[in-house]
Design a protein around this motif. Sequence first.
Motif, PDB file in Angstrom:
ATOM      1  N   VAL A  80      34.685  -0.802  -6.671  1.00  0.00           N
ATOM      2  CA  VAL A  80      34.862  -1.502  -8.085  1.00  0.00           C
ATOM      3  C   VAL A  80      36.155  -2.154  -8.075  1.00  0.00           C
ATOM      4  CG1 VAL A  80      35.321  -0.800 -10.418  1.00  0.00           C
ATOM      5  CG2 VAL A  80      32.956  -0.045  -9.392  1.00  0.00           C
ATOM      6  N   ALA A  81      37.197  -1.261  -7.798  1.00  0.00           N
ATOM      7  CA  ALA A  81      38.667  -1.732  -7.720  1.00  0.00           C
ATOM      8  C   ALA A  81      38.978  -2.775  -7.117  1.00  0.00           C
ATOM      9  CB  ALA A  81      39.443  -0.588  -7.509  1.00  0.00           C
ATOM     10  N   GLU A 129      34.172   6.412 -15.771  1.00  0.00           N
ATOM     11  CA  GLU A 129      35.017   6.397 -14.680  1.00  0.00           C
ATOM     12  C   GLU A 129      34.900   4.883 -14.115  1.00  0.00           C
ATOM     13  OE1 GLU A 129      33.861   9.628 -11.809  1.00  0.00           O
ATOM     14  OE2 GLU A 129      33.704  11.023 -13.420  1.00  0.00           O
ATOM     15  N   ILE A 130      33.830   4.236 -14.101  1.00  0.00           N
ATOM     16  CA  ILE A 130      34.037   2.730 -13.786  1.00  0.00           C
ATOM     17  C   ILE A 130      34.924   2.095 -14.605  1.00  0.00           C
ATOM     18  CG2 ILE A 130      32.679   0.842 -13.861  1.00  0.00           C
ATOM     19  CD1 ILE A 130      30.195   2.657 -13.073  1.00  0.00           C
ATOM     20  N   ALA A 161      27.309  -1.971 -11.171  1.00  0.00           N
ATOM     21  CA  ALA A 161      28.679  -1.455 -11.378  1.00  0.00           C
ATOM     22  C   ALA A 161      29.729  -2.716 -10.836  1.00  0.00           C
ATOM     23  CB  ALA A 161      29.166  -0.224 -10.423  1.00  0.00           C
ATOM     24  N   LEU A 162      29.388  -3.353  -9.805  1.00  0.00           N
ATOM     25  CA  LEU A 162      30.123  -4.321  -9.184  1.00  0.00           C
ATOM     26  C   LEU A 162      30.034  -5.643  -9.993  1.00  0.00           C
ATOM     27  CD1 LEU A 162      29.694  -3.732  -5.415  1.00  0.00           C
ATOM     28  CD2 LEU A 162      31.561  -3.007  -6.948  1.00  0.00           C
ATOM     29  N   ASP A 163      28.811  -5.865 -10.561  1.00  0.00           N
ATOM     30  CA  ASP A 163      28.820  -7.036 -11.374  1.00  0.00           C
ATOM     31  C   ASP A 163      29.912  -6.767 -12.946  1.00  0.00           C
ATOM     32  OD1 ASP A 163      26.772  -8.573 -10.310  1.00  0.00           O
ATOM     33  OD2 ASP A 163      25.127  -7.539 -11.510  1.00  0.00           O
ATOM     34  N   LEU A 164      29.973  -5.646 -13.352  1.00  0.00           N
ATOM     35  CA  LEU A 164      30.757  -5.532 -14.374  1.00  0.00           C
ATOM     36  C   LEU A 164      32.333  -5.444 -13.937  1.00  0.00           C
ATOM     37  CD1 LEU A 164      31.351  -4.596 -17.556  1.00  0.00           C
ATOM     38  CD2 LEU A 164      31.596  -2.183 -16.424  1.00  0.00           C
ATOM     39  N   ALA A 165      32.572  -5.189 -12.861  1.00  0.00           N
ATOM     40  CA  ALA A 165      33.679  -5.199 -12.108  1.00  0.00           C
ATOM     41  C   ALA A 165      34.291  -6.525 -12.083  1.00  0.00           C
ATOM     42  CB  ALA A 165      33.900  -4.368 -10.917  1.00  0.00           C
TER      43      ALA A 165
END
Length: 199
Positions: free
Chosen positions: A68-69, A152-153, A119-123
């Motif tokens: 995510v980072a 946490e994301i 999660a990665l779409d939001l990131a």
Amino acid sequence: MTRIHPAAIEDLPERTRESLAYAQEIMGFTPNDVLTMAHWPELLTAVEQLVAVIYKPGELDPVLKRLVATITSGAAGCRYCQAHTAHGAAKMAGGDAEKIASVWEYQISPLFNEAERAALDLALAAGTQPNAATDEHFDTLEKHFSRQQILEIMGVISLFGFLNRWNDTLATELEEKPLSFASKAYTEEVWDPGRHKRD
């Protein structure tokens, strides 16, 4: 060329050296951004506390936290943090090298599941400017993650909002370990250290 040079380790007070030791423990090398923040010890202490809360073991997988980072940092254009987080996903969290190398293909790669894609779409959306996060991102996240995992994301995304701007604006010089990792892991189309190159 870096715009504020990192502090010399031998010039740091004992408490600041403790912060540096913590950074070395979670990253596996001495990070230049921490040495730059060491010029302002109160800031370094505050960032250390935030990092400790966000990176401590929680409900979210530690490899996914770092990916995510990575996506957040890449979307923001900060190659320094992109290299750090990819290196951390592999070397500190034990992530699969092929998966980390494929992170920019997460939407189509079979190495990623639907939860990771959400999660990665939001990131990616939150890391762009202007922020492109939508209600739909959160509707999808809620199908796969608990509220704590979503928090946490968000903690990771928000932490790197600060770190991306700190390091990209100061053109912090990228250290050898993450530079070498990113140079080997990513194709030239994906990876260019940009302003974080050594002089």
